[in-house]
Motif scaffolding. Sequence first.
Motif, PDB file in Angstrom:
ATOM      1  N   GLU A 280      26.382 -29.390  32.995  1.00  0.00           N
ATOM      2  CA  GLU A 280      27.779 -29.721  32.704  1.00  0.00           C
ATOM      3  C   GLU A 280      28.689 -28.553  33.039  1.00  0.00           C
ATOM      4  O   GLU A 280      28.319 -27.385  32.879  1.00  0.00           O
ATOM      5  CB  GLU A 280      27.952 -30.103  31.228  1.00  0.00           C
ATOM      6  CG  GLU A 280      27.203 -31.367  30.834  1.00  0.00           C
ATOM      7  CD  GLU A 280      27.466 -31.801  29.398  1.00  0.00           C
ATOM      8  OE1 GLU A 280      28.349 -31.189  28.746  1.00  0.00           O
ATOM      9  OE2 GLU A 280      26.795 -32.742  28.938  1.00  0.00           O
TER      10      GLU A 280
ATOM     11  N   PRO B 124      20.052 -32.074  32.858  1.00  0.00           N
ATOM     12  CA  PRO B 124      21.495 -32.198  33.110  1.00  0.00           C
ATOM     13  C   PRO B 124      22.239 -30.868  33.131  1.00  0.00           C
ATOM     14  O   PRO B 124      21.853 -29.896  32.483  1.00  0.00           O
ATOM     15  CB  PRO B 124      21.983 -33.093  31.965  1.00  0.00           C
ATOM     16  CG  PRO B 124      20.940 -32.991  30.915  1.00  0.00           C
ATOM     17  CD  PRO B 124      19.650 -32.765  31.613  1.00  0.00           C
TER      18      PRO B 124
ATOM     19  N   VAL C 193      20.696 -29.607  28.126  1.00  0.00           N
ATOM     20  CA  VAL C 193      21.781 -29.470  29.086  1.00  0.00           C
ATOM     21  C   VAL C 193      22.110 -27.993  29.308  1.00  0.00           C
ATOM     22  O   VAL C 193      22.067 -27.184  28.380  1.00  0.00           O
ATOM     23  CB  VAL C 193      23.026 -30.243  28.607  1.00  0.00           C
ATOM     24  CG1 VAL C 193      23.523 -29.717  27.271  1.00  0.00           C
ATOM     25  CG2 VAL C 193      24.140 -30.180  29.634  1.00  0.00           C
TER      26      VAL C 193
ATOM     27  N   LYS D 113      29.836 -33.979  34.228  1.00  0.00           N
ATOM     28  CA  LYS D 113      28.417 -34.065  33.900  1.00  0.00           C
ATOM     29  C   LYS D 113      27.604 -34.515  35.110  1.00  0.00           C
ATOM     30  O   LYS D 113      27.887 -35.556  35.700  1.00  0.00           O
ATOM     31  CB  LYS D 113      28.190 -35.046  32.748  1.00  0.00           C
ATOM     32  CG  LYS D 113      28.869 -34.653  31.447  1.00  0.00           C
ATOM     33  CD  LYS D 113      28.565 -35.657  30.338  1.00  0.00           C
ATOM     34  CE  LYS D 113      29.212 -35.247  29.022  1.00  0.00           C
ATOM     35  NZ  LYS D 113      28.882 -36.203  27.926  1.00  0.00           N
TER      36      LYS D 113
ATOM     37  N   ILE E 180      25.137 -25.495  30.564  1.00  0.00           N
ATOM     38  CA  ILE E 180      26.596 -25.616  30.580  1.00  0.00           C
ATOM     39  C   ILE E 180      27.253 -24.348  31.108  1.00  0.00           C
ATOM     40  O   ILE E 180      26.895 -23.237  30.717  1.00  0.00           O
ATOM     41  CB  ILE E 180      27.141 -25.909  29.167  1.00  0.00           C
ATOM     42  CG1 ILE E 180      26.482 -27.153  28.572  1.00  0.00           C
ATOM     43  CG2 ILE E 180      28.664 -26.074  29.199  1.00  0.00           C
ATOM     44  CD1 ILE E 180      26.827 -27.390  27.107  1.00  0.00           C
TER      45      ILE E 180
END
Length: 374
Positions: free
Chosen positions: A228, A226, A176, A166, A178
């Motif tokens: 990931e 963010p 987020v 992360k 991903i």
Amino acid sequence: MRLQLLVNLAFTALVFVHAAPISHAEIKTKSAQGLRLLSLGEDVEPVWKTEDEKLDLMRSGVKFFDVTEVYEAEQQSSQRVSVAAAFPTPSHQTQVKAILSTLSTANMQSNLAKLTAFNNRYYKSTTGADASAWILSTIKSIASSRSDISVAPFAHSWTQSSVIAKIPGTTASTPVTILGAHMDSINLNSPTSGRAPGADDDGTGTVNLIEAFRALVAAGFKPSTPVEFHWYSGEEAGLLGSQAIATSYKNAGTKVKAFMELDMSGYFKPGTTEVMALEADYIDASLNTFLKSLITTYSRIGWTMDTPCGYACSDHASWYKAGFPSSFPYEAVTGNDDPNIHSASDTTSVSGFSWAHSLEFAKIAVAFVYELAI
């Protein structure tokens, strides 16, 4: 990783439909008996199968979700709820191309050599667990200079853990973005002990993400929202790892801007045109449009639409099922993809394997997270 769609539909037609949701007591009892709960199609209740019956389905080319561990959690919010999302036009070419220039096929080759050295990466095998530990150690080493980045295993009820890295957002904690790939491999003739190097399926996607992660960390990438990186366990056995994680994110109320899966990126049939094949089902159409623009902007090869991938085709389907925008660029159109998977022959030495081709997918991985999260 591909689905024999007509075979799947035939099996789905034979499924007995439950009149009511499966109870906790039934799940507990039948799981203790070694049975697995499989979902073979949309709007059809799952059915119990023995491990041998499950393996027979896999050998027949039937794809499914093994929902044994997630069935009850999914019932907490059983309706798929998707949120319309808008995606940008690529606008950070200077910054992205600078990072792309640092991507290394030599690094990917070295990492894949380590992964394929394990006898197999089956989700129940000791060597599968060892491969997971190696990925975890490798990602932790790459991230060691960044105290803000977290890297941790995501434990399951089986032997092999998934791995999640992360990178936090500098201005917001959600949504987020991903990237995912699956770490496990399988030899369908002998899953636990058979040789399954899994070079293309999905060693290529796994090392694409390792190299993309390395390049972004080395560039000092600090996204606004963010990002990931996920390496999943148990994809070959019914999308086990990605289902567990996607379901946990859904039930925790985690907002996901976009998900992209890299599952096989190293092969295209000799004599055919080199392309990225975009899956057309169990994906978000707007995200696919964004993905097309990324390929046009950042890749030397073009894109084309693939034939339908089908039910439970790869890990992107777990995120789609949970209601999140997902996408899946594939190494070639169906029929021009790697015919050697799920066997001891899935190696880089086969005619048609190309590191230059695989590199293009690592490029798109970098561009995907940079353009969406910076």
